[in-house]
Scaffold this motif. Structure first.
Motif, mmCIF file in Angstrom:
data_model
loop_
_atom_site.group_PDB
_atom_site.id
_atom_site.type_symbol
_atom_site.label_atom_id
_atom_site.label_comp_id
_atom_site.label_asym_id
_atom_site.label_seq_id
_atom_site.Cartn_x
_atom_site.Cartn_y
_atom_site.Cartn_z
ATOM 1 N N PRO A 194 1.028 -1.449 0.508
ATOM 2 C CA PRO A 194 -0.024 -0.114 -0.113
ATOM 3 C C PRO A 194 0.625 1.426 0.016
ATOM 4 N N GLN A 195 1.649 0.677 0.580
ATOM 5 C CA GLN A 195 2.594 2.161 0.498
ATOM 6 C C GLN A 195 3.077 3.161 -0.661
ATOM 7 N N ILE A 196 3.933 1.689 -0.936
ATOM 8 C CA ILE A 196 4.461 1.924 -2.614
ATOM 9 C C ILE A 196 3.704 2.447 -3.473
ATOM 10 N N GLU A 197 2.061 1.690 -3.622
ATOM 11 C CA GLU A 197 0.794 1.658 -4.697
ATOM 12 C C GLU A 197 0.585 3.391 -4.400
ATOM 13 N N GLU A 198 0.527 4.013 -3.082
ATOM 14 C CA GLU A 198 -0.330 5.654 -2.634
ATOM 15 C C GLU A 198 1.212 6.553 -3.436
ATOM 16 N N LEU A 199 2.024 5.813 -3.017
ATOM 17 C CA LEU A 199 3.307 6.959 -3.492
ATOM 18 C C LEU A 199 3.217 6.977 -4.860
ATOM 19 N N GLY A 200 3.757 5.850 -5.948
ATOM 20 C CA GLY A 200 2.909 5.608 -6.721
ATOM 21 C C GLY A 200 2.266 6.194 -7.466
ATOM 22 N N ASN A 201 0.621 6.803 -6.890
ATOM 23 C CA ASN A 201 -0.135 6.855 -7.475
ATOM 24 C C ASN A 201 -0.624 8.855 -7.556
ATOM 25 N N LYS A 202 0.394 8.848 -6.351
ATOM 26 C CA LYS A 202 0.412 10.412 -6.499
ATOM 27 C C LYS A 202 1.518 10.599 -7.723
ATOM 28 N N LEU A 203 2.340 9.978 -7.725
ATOM 29 C CA LEU A 203 2.951 11.000 -8.832
ATOM 30 C C LEU A 203 2.273 11.028 -10.119
ATOM 31 N N LEU A 320 8.954 15.929 -8.445
ATOM 32 C CA LEU A 320 8.341 16.027 -8.293
ATOM 33 C C LEU A 320 7.817 15.425 -6.996
ATOM 34 N N LEU A 321 8.263 15.013 -6.298
ATOM 35 C CA LEU A 321 7.848 14.790 -4.970
ATOM 36 C C LEU A 321 9.084 15.871 -3.357
ATOM 37 N N ASP A 322 9.031 15.330 -2.507
ATOM 38 C CA ASP A 322 9.549 16.088 -1.360
ATOM 39 C C ASP A 322 10.269 15.214 -1.191
ATOM 40 N N SER A 323 11.205 16.155 -1.009
ATOM 41 C CA SER A 323 12.645 14.541 -0.409
ATOM 42 C C SER A 323 12.431 13.610 1.087
ATOM 43 N N GLU A 324 11.287 14.491 1.499
ATOM 44 C CA GLU A 324 11.180 13.741 3.152
ATOM 45 C C GLU A 324 10.355 12.748 2.442
ATOM 46 N N VAL A 325 9.224 13.060 1.504
ATOM 47 C CA VAL A 325 8.507 11.589 1.373
ATOM 48 C C VAL A 325 8.967 10.519 0.742
ATOM 49 N N LEU A 326 10.250 11.217 0.057
ATOM 50 C CA LEU A 326 10.767 9.767 -0.778
ATOM 51 C C LEU A 326 11.633 9.174 0.352
#
Length: 373
Positions: A194-203, A320-326
């Motif tokens: 779910p964590q990877i899915e959520e961040l991938g969908n955010k991208l 595209l994503l904040d460094s903290e998120v990645l």
């Protein structure tokens, strides 16, 4: 008083009819709410299970596997091993991922894929367990270096361990049911966490907000260039660095490679500059939004400059994503590759610069028509 009684009965009758109608409406509405899942505080019965019935068979032993390579190569290997376990009636242990390759990624299977979904979705074909039983946990792994008939070995050993699983199963000319099982394992059972899915969908949402986009699998990374022996356009120092890298990994068979011969055979990835020529020839305009689905490009921004000059709207997940998120995914190349896979399968156009595992898997996901991230 006698004259008023009919009126009283009439009012009572009308009230009863209205009350009955109201109750009927409430019952109908409540049924609709329950049907569509709006049950409020009620305690609805659990939905029927959609899990397939487990396949009952006598297991011939335990199949333990250690994958090697990048994320997409390991995906293919896992699917092969699922087919092998099904064919030989084996109990499969959740695979171990490669932790010794160039990427030095320490991710476990459960860091990338949904373990429960993997086990449950294949239960009607193969029995899969999280780990070996305790009585076998301390047993030395049995490494099979060649491929004699496997099944007779289980009469001697409880566990067979494949410590490298690439190219174990033919791609063509095998049973159709096994081919279908490999596809099912790849595009349905290997579901991201779910964590990877959520961040991938955010991208994907961030890219979609800017309009149609291209996912460019720019396979101009150090490991690819070293493995393929392609050093066109590189300095002598860079070519020597790549040659030394081939010797650093004993399981890479080819050490001395004729780069020019490989290039003439069309076996080298496109350079960023060559990629810009191809994109222009395909009709892409300067304002095209291009997502680079790749790791670190060999030579960095200097080598990317011709491509960026031609197409300024080059973006990466890091931009595209904040460094903290990645942060939780950094230093985990396979998890970062999973994000690229999600974006690539959701793109309007996918362009690989080398015909590798990623290209085949993205193509397969589009053909399958249903991808589970």
């Amino acid at each position: 008083m006698a004259r008023s009684r009919p009126r009283v009965w009439l009012v009572a009758a009308c009230a009863a009819v209205l009350l009955w109608a109201s109750v009927a409406q409430l019952v109908a509405i409540s049924r609709l709410l329950l049907r569509f899942g709006f049950a409020g505080d009620a305690d609805p019965s659990p939905p029927p299970s959609t899990l397939p019935a487990p396949r009952i068979y006598k297991s011939n032993g335990y199949l333990k596997i250690s994958c090697n390579g990048g994320l997409n190569q390991m995906r293919s290997e896992i699917c092969d091993m699922v087919a092998v376990a099904r064919l030989l009636n084996l109990t499969m242990v959740v695979p171990e991922l490669d932790k010794r390759s160039f990427w030095a990624d320490q991710s476990n299977f459960g860091d990338i894929f949904d373990v429960r979904h993997f086990i449950d979705s294949l239960r009607d074909e193969v029995h899969i367990i999280n780990q070996l039983p305790e009585r076998l946990g301390a047993t030395d792994s049995n490494v099979i270096l060649q491929m004699p008939p496997i099944l007779p070995l289980f009469s001697k050993y409880d566990v067979i361990h494949f410590n490298k699983t690439d190219a174990r199963l033919a791609n063509n000319g095998i049973n159709t049911e096994l081919q279908l099982l490999r596809c099912r394992a790849n595009f349905h059972a290997l579901k991201f966490t779910p964590q990877i899915e959520e961040l991938g969908n955010k991208l994907v949402h961030k890219l979609r907000a800017q309009g149609p986009f291209v996912a460019l699998h720019l396979r101009y990374e150090m490991d690819m260039l070293a493995f393929s022996g392609c050093n066109h356009g590189l300095s002598p120092e860079e070519a020597e660095e790549l040659r030394k890298m081939r010797y650093a990994y004993p399981w890479w068979r080819d050490k001395e490679i004729d780069s020019q011969a490989k290039r003439l055979q069309g076996l080298c990835p496109l350079t960023p500059e060559e990629t810009s020529f191809v994109l222009k020839a395909l009709g892409f305009q300067k304002d095209a939004l291009i997502y680079i689905a790749a790791g670190e490009i060999y030579g960095g921004e200097m080598r990317l400059e011709p491509l960026r000059s031609a197409f300024p709207k080059l973006v990466r997940k890091e931009s595209l994503l904040d460094s903290e998120v990645l942060r939780q995914f950094q230093n985990h190349s396979s998890q970062m590759a999973a994000l690229d896979f999600i974006v690539s399968t959701a793109s309007d156009v996918f362009i690989p610069t080398f015909d590798g595992n990623m290209a085949k898997l993205v193509e397969g996901s589009w053909v399958s028509g249903e991808v589970l991230f």
